[in-house]
Write a protein that holds these residues in place. Structure first.
Motif, PDB file in Angstrom:
ATOM      1  N   GLY B  84       0.784  -1.225   0.000  1.00 22.09           N
ATOM      2  CA  GLY B  84       0.000   0.000   0.000  1.00 22.09           C
ATOM      3  C   GLY B  84       0.812   1.269   0.000  1.00 22.09           C
ATOM      4  O   GLY B  84       0.260   2.360   0.024  1.00 22.09           O
ATOM      5  N   LEU B  85       2.132   1.144   0.007  1.00 21.96           N
ATOM      6  CA  LEU B  85       2.981   2.335  -0.009  1.00 21.96           C
ATOM      7  C   LEU B  85       3.794   2.342  -1.299  1.00 21.96           C
ATOM      8  O   LEU B  85       4.176   1.279  -1.795  1.00 21.96           O
ATOM      9  CB  LEU B  85       3.955   2.301   1.162  1.00 21.96           C
ATOM     10  N   ALA B  86       4.067   3.533  -1.842  1.00 24.62           N
ATOM     11  CA  ALA B  86       4.934   3.608  -3.005  1.00 24.62           C
ATOM     12  C   ALA B  86       6.316   3.099  -2.606  1.00 24.62           C
ATOM     13  O   ALA B  86       6.799   3.408  -1.517  1.00 24.62           O
ATOM     14  CB  ALA B  86       5.021   5.046  -3.500  1.00 24.62           C
ATOM     15  N   LEU B  87       6.932   2.307  -3.497  1.00 28.80           N
ATOM     16  CA  LEU B  87       8.221   1.683  -3.182  1.00 28.80           C
ATOM     17  C   LEU B  87       9.269   2.691  -2.704  1.00 28.80           C
ATOM     18  O   LEU B  87       9.925   2.458  -1.693  1.00 28.80           O
ATOM     19  CB  LEU B  87       8.730   0.909  -4.407  1.00 28.80           C
ATOM     20  N   PRO B  88       9.451   3.835  -3.415  1.00 31.62           N
ATOM     21  CA  PRO B  88      10.481   4.779  -2.945  1.00 31.62           C
ATOM     22  C   PRO B  88      10.233   5.250  -1.517  1.00 31.62           C
ATOM     23  O   PRO B  88      11.179   5.425  -0.752  1.00 31.62           O
ATOM     24  CB  PRO B  88      10.362   5.949  -3.933  1.00 31.62           C
ATOM     25  N   TRP B  89       8.962   5.443  -1.160  1.00 33.80           N
ATOM     26  CA  TRP B  89       8.645   5.912   0.190  1.00 33.80           C
ATOM     27  C   TRP B  89       8.870   4.807   1.208  1.00 33.80           C
ATOM     28  O   TRP B  89       9.390   5.062   2.301  1.00 33.80           O
ATOM     29  CB  TRP B  89       7.200   6.435   0.248  1.00 33.80           C
ATOM     30  N   LEU B  90       8.470   3.588   0.861  1.00 29.78           N
ATOM     31  CA  LEU B  90       8.673   2.466   1.782  1.00 29.78           C
ATOM     32  C   LEU B  90      10.159   2.307   2.099  1.00 29.78           C
ATOM     33  O   LEU B  90      10.560   2.148   3.248  1.00 29.78           O
ATOM     34  CB  LEU B  90       8.123   1.185   1.158  1.00 29.78           C
ATOM     35  N   VAL B  91      10.992   2.414   1.043  1.00 27.12           N
ATOM     36  CA  VAL B  91      12.426   2.214   1.230  1.00 27.12           C
ATOM     37  C   VAL B  91      13.060   3.413   1.932  1.00 27.12           C
ATOM     38  O   VAL B  91      13.757   3.272   2.938  1.00 27.12           O
ATOM     39  CB  VAL B  91      13.110   1.971  -0.137  1.00 27.12           C
ATOM     40  N   LEU B  92      12.828   4.621   1.411  1.00 25.25           N
ATOM     41  CA  LEU B  92      13.560   5.795   1.900  1.00 25.25           C
ATOM     42  C   LEU B  92      13.014   6.372   3.201  1.00 25.25           C
ATOM     43  O   LEU B  92      13.732   7.035   3.940  1.00 25.25           O
ATOM     44  CB  LEU B  92      13.558   6.892   0.829  1.00 25.25           C
TER      45      LEU B  92
END
Lengths: 568, 124
Positions: B84-92
């Motif tokens: 449910g989270l955009a990958l860049p946001w989940l990672v960063l």
């Protein structure tokens, strides 16, 4: 920021100040000698020390600035907090233990000890004081702006309050009291930012979880009143009906000038006009990395330059390094740094929440461009006033003031420490005089309300530190071939290049396109330049490698259990 | 500078409980008197620690430093959604922090092991 919560905000500021002075006084009874003052007799345990480092490091830029950057620039701004934490990992890998084992108090001490050169020492002292002052100015200004935003006090009041409290505390107790104060401030800041974030997230959930990255640029969620504390030029994308100073009018598409002291009331659902220089961004672009959201040019280059500046600049910040001498040995220095990584990692999970919610609920900060204000504005914006939002806002104000106080006092300790060692004598009385000198200059710079953006000034400090102390420390610790001449050449070239680049940016003469990108984020070229000059000049003068470099290397790297005789 | 900086004693008494007996004389003397053997010992320790630091830094540079390049070269990764989270946001915004702490923890363990081995080597 309603009338009712102003009193509570003021109480919060007073409580933080009292607690800071109170813990400082408790520490004062324990401080006796100059050595006590400077490094707390090296008797601070890793958890205390890690909390203290965290407390000192989390400045206004972290507590208020990161959320503002995320709100304005979206995914690319996530690299700021990542860099602020990763800098400690680099510090752990390359610097922590050897630096502690070197036995030096400050970076200038390290330079002299490693290279046996008084001129390199003086050059390093100059840089410590310069970076310290550069970092103090935005802290004092941020304090002034935060106090005005929450209590309506004039800007100079906040700056003076922070300067006086910190000076009294540092001059009175030195680093030991600062250690207790800083450790307390870390936990206060973590609580102050986390508790409201949880409440705000619950409220957002109850609000039906509106899309944080909606396709359209931000709109006012409700009828919104914007007070203009300074004249701004804004860009209107869609004609909007506003009530400007009580008179209904229409702002057409295009640039508009909103005068200082005026009040604009925007209707619910209207597109938010942006201050010039901050481009309107759709939710898609905002949520996507490398989209150039907010009008950032050459986002890929800017991302890498920012990563380099923060990853490598942290080790060169004077108020960060001075604390490592408070560890009992090299292994403790490493564990302390690991603790700092964990404490900072926990903290930096939170500001992003404010940035994302702020875009939805408090987009009016885009009108003034003071996106730093979003953290303090959110409780009222989300919860719509009432005792709960007043209490949360007071808690955030307390955290913000803890941030101003702790970072300023850390900077003051290190700047004054260098001044007392290299300019004045070495007694406790001199340390007090040095403290006064160390605070007077940045206060003088902050008072005329020079409009230096907080994040950019802090960025300058990181870039200068990465371009000077990073090569000095890394090469000094790991490479036998470093000479005094090489170190001096690298410090001069790296320091000059990074300082010039950012001064040009700060006065707004950076131009556009690639020139602007290279000057606004100089670390990507100034750091390699400084390393190259330092290595090149050292190789050219390799006959002057210090004769005792083997002994120094042993001193830097040998584990403490080996009982060795003093050097020299 | 009105006063010379006092010379400081580098390293003091055995603090670590892992050291069970005082180090032997020979290795220590070699270190202390800067003999060829001592020089070699120190060089090997510095090389080992630097190698470890550079390997860890290399992994971090590759993973973290590779992210912007990944986003630039494979644009679909900018929009991929995970949990449910955009990958860049989940990672960063989330995953990067525990990953940094874990990396630091592994590094501290290895660095301390190298130091123990060095002490044992000198101690013979």
């Amino acid at each position: 920021m309603t009338g009712g919560s102003r009193g509570l905000d003021l109480v919060a500021v007073v409580l933080v100040v009292l607690a800071t002075v109170g813990i400082g006084t408790y520490g004062l009874r324990l401080a006796r000698t100059t050595s006590d003052f400077l490094v707390a007799s090296r008797s601070v345990t890793p958890l205390w020390n890690a909390s203290a480092i965290g407390g000192e490091y989390l400045s206004a830029a972290s507590f208020l600035g990161v959320a503002g950057l995320v709100l304005a620039y979206g995914a690319d701004a996530l690299w700021y907090p990542v860099g602020f934490v990763a800098g400690y990992l680099v510090l752990l890998l390359l610097v922590a233990a050897p630096l502690r084992r070197s036995g030096a108090y400050t970076v200038p001490d390290f330079a002299e000890l490693r290279l046996g050169s008084r001129s390199v020492r003086r050059l390093a002292s100059l840089l410590v004081v310069g970076i310290g002052w550069l970092y103090l100015v935005p802290q004092l200004q941020g304090a002034g702006l935060a106090l005005r935003a929450t209590t309506g006090a004039p800007v100079w009041a906040g700056a003076v309050v922070v300067a006086v409290v910190v000076t009294v505390n540092v001059a009175g107790g030195g680093m030991r009291s600062a250690t207790f104060v800083q450790a307390f401030q870390y936990w206060l800041k973590l609580t102050a930012i986390t508790v409201p974030a949880v409440v705000l997230l619950v409220a957002w959930h109850g609000d039906g979880r509106p899309d944080l990255a909606a396709a359209a640029p931000p709109v006012f969620p409700d009828r919104t009143t914007v007070q203009l504390d300074e004249t701004v030029r804004v860009l209107v994308e869609q004609p909007v009906d506003v009530v400007l100073d009580g008179r209904a009018t229409v702002l057409d598409r295009g640039p508009h000038r909103l005068e200082r002291g005026s009040t604009a009331v925007f209707p619910a659902g209207a597109r938010v006009p942006h201050v010039e220089g901050l481009a309107a961004t759709s939710g898609d672009a905002w949520a996507r990395p490398l989209s150039g959201a907010g009008g950032a040019e050459h986002p890929l280059y800017a991302t890498y330059a920012l990563v380099l500046a923060t990853f490598l600049g942290t080790m060169g910040l004077p108020h960060v390094l001075v604390r490592f001498y408070a560890n009992p040995d090299g292994a403790a220095a490493r564990r302390t740094t690991l603790g700092v990584l964990a404490l900072l990692g926990a903290f930096y999970l939170v500001p992003t929440v404010y940035g994302a919610l702020g875009r939805l609920y408090a987009p009016e900060v885009l009108v003034t461009g003071r996106t730093d204000a979003v953290v303090l504005a959110l409780p009222t914006a989300v919860l719509g006033g009432g005792p709960l939002s007043a209490a949360l806002e007071a808690l955030l104000v307390a955290g913000a003031f803890a941030a101003f106080l702790s970072t300023s006092s850390g900077l003051l300790v290190s700047t004054a420490g260098v001044l007392v060692q290299d300019v004045l004598g070495g007694s406790v009385a001199d340390f007090r005089r040095a403290t006064l000198l160390a605070v007077a200059v940045p206060l003088g710079l902050a008072l005329p309300a020079v409009d230096l953006p907080v994040a950019q000034t802090v960025g300058l400090a990181f870039a200068v530190a990465a371009s000077t102390f990073c090569p000095l420390l890394v090469l000094g610790i790991w490479w036998r071939g470093l000479t005094a001449a090489g170190a001096a050449a690298g410090l001069v070239v790296g320091g000059t290049a990074s300082t010039c680049a950012t001064v040009v940016t700060l006065v707004g003469a950076e131009g556009d396109g690639w020139t602007a990108a290279l000057l606004a984020q100089p670390a990507a070229w100034t750091v390699p330049l400084a390393f190259a000059v330092m290595v090149g000049a050292s190789v050219a003068t390799r006959s002057r490698v210090p004769a005792d470099v083997g002994r120094t290397m042993l001193r830097l790297h040998a584990p403490e259990p080996l009982v060795l005789s003093p050097p020299g | 500078m009105t006063e010379p900086v006092p010379r400081r004693v580098v390293v003091t008494g055995p603090r670590s409980p892992t050291v069970r007996r005082p180090p032997g004389r020979q290795g220590l003397q070699a270190l202390d008197e800067q003999t060829a053997v001592g020089e070699l010992l120190v060089r090997s320790l510095v090389r080992a620690q630097l190698g470890l630091a550079l390997r860890t830094a290399g992994v971090v540079a590759l993973v973290l430093g590779g992210l912007p390049l990944l986003f630039a070269l494979v644009p679909t990764t900018r929009d991929t959604r995970v949990l449910g989270l955009a990958l860049p946001w989940l990672v960063l915004a989330v995953l990067v922090y525990p990953a940094l702490v874990l990396t630091g923890w592994v590094h501290v363990r290895l660095a301390e092991r190298y130091e123990r081995e060095f002490v044992e080597l000198v101690d013979t």
